[in-house]
Design an enzyme around this catalytic site. Sequence first.
Site, PDB file in Angstrom:
ATOM      1  N   ASP A  81     137.243 -38.129  48.856  1.00 33.87           N
ATOM      2  CA  ASP A  81     135.911 -37.718  48.403  1.00 33.87           C
ATOM      3  C   ASP A  81     134.911 -38.921  48.268  1.00 33.87           C
ATOM      4  O   ASP A  81     134.914 -39.475  47.230  1.00 33.87           O
ATOM      5  CB  ASP A  81     136.147 -36.576  47.445  1.00 33.87           C
ATOM      6  CG  ASP A  81     134.690 -36.017  46.936  1.00 33.87           C
ATOM      7  OD1 ASP A  81     133.887 -36.264  47.339  1.00 33.87           O
ATOM      8  OD2 ASP A  81     135.225 -35.164  46.622  1.00 33.87           O
TER       9      ASP A  81
ATOM     10  N   HIS B  88     134.935 -34.819  50.738  1.00 39.24           N
ATOM     11  CA  HIS B  88     133.600 -33.895  50.371  1.00 39.24           C
ATOM     12  C   HIS B  88     133.549 -32.262  51.313  1.00 39.24           C
ATOM     13  O   HIS B  88     132.294 -32.232  51.378  1.00 39.24           O
ATOM     14  CB  HIS B  88     132.736 -34.740  49.827  1.00 39.24           C
ATOM     15  CG  HIS B  88     131.531 -33.466  48.784  1.00 39.24           C
ATOM     16  ND1 HIS B  88     132.185 -34.045  47.184  1.00 39.24           N
ATOM     17  CD2 HIS B  88     130.646 -32.999  48.695  1.00 39.24           C
ATOM     18  CE1 HIS B  88     130.831 -33.204  46.997  1.00 39.24           C
ATOM     19  NE2 HIS B  88     130.399 -32.793  47.359  1.00 39.24           N
TER      20      HIS B  88
ATOM     21  N   SER C 267     130.958 -28.358  44.027  1.00 34.93           N
ATOM     22  CA  SER C 267     130.537 -29.668  43.662  1.00 34.93           C
ATOM     23  C   SER C 267     130.045 -29.482  42.673  1.00 34.93           C
ATOM     24  O   SER C 267     130.197 -29.348  41.896  1.00 34.93           O
ATOM     25  CB  SER C 267     129.899 -30.646  44.611  1.00 34.93           C
ATOM     26  OG  SER C 267     129.574 -31.764  44.727  1.00 34.93           O
TER      27      SER C 267
END
Length: 270
Positions: free
Chosen positions: A198, A228, A115
């Site tokens: 996601d 995610h 991320s």
Amino acid sequence: MAETNPPAIRILMLHGFTNSGSIFHAKTKALEKHLRKAFPGLHLSYPTGPVRLDPKDIPGYDPSDPNASDIEGYGWWRRSDTADPPEYLDLDRGLETIADVLRSEGPFDGVVGFSQGACAAAFVASLLEGESRKRRFQEAQRKDTNLAIPFPAAFEGLQDRLKFGVAYCGFLAPGPRFQGFYEGGIETPMLHVLGSLDSVVEESRSKALINACGGESKTQVLRHPGGHFVPSSRQYLDGVVEFIKQCLGASERKDELQGEENVEDMEVPF
């Protein structure tokens, strides 16, 4: 003749927003186990971002929870809610922290990020591409002298370029401020691991990072049917291991070819 073990590889592991090095370590145990099996003597470094977040910055924060103030979360930077185009506050501190790890524990062979850490991983891969990257930062500043940031001083004189990078749920830093990282394309081989479900990182931002690495024809993309997170299923762990092996093999072949060229260029006394 006794067989010699291949040199141990070193990988920098960069956590996502609201996490820490120790939390990312705990969440990537399956990946670590798979990597250690494939690469004996592997060294993984899990630094923590320097920006301690307020509890209210952390998703799920509930001010009525009596333990809410005890929640700890960190980042490599904080995104400004008011700047247009977007600005990453404390980015210089985040990059300095990473540079300190590169300097004290390196040289590293690769970087893995999740991320926000994946965005940072692409930054690191770019910044270690040497003089060509410095020139591209200059080009970006010529295009937008008011906003484009200069080459970060913390990365002056660090190690040679990385052999690979892996970006889980990664994204492109938006706007002209950060164009120097992407100007001319990131040349370091990158694997992008994306979840089809996601809901945190928009697909368009992940695709923008892929395009900054040469597009799907030049960079590698691995998609999983989840959200995610770092997938722990064997097929996705195998995909990461095979990518790293390819990159290490390509690097070794390049070194061999350069060695042969250096021999041919030698002045001989006959």
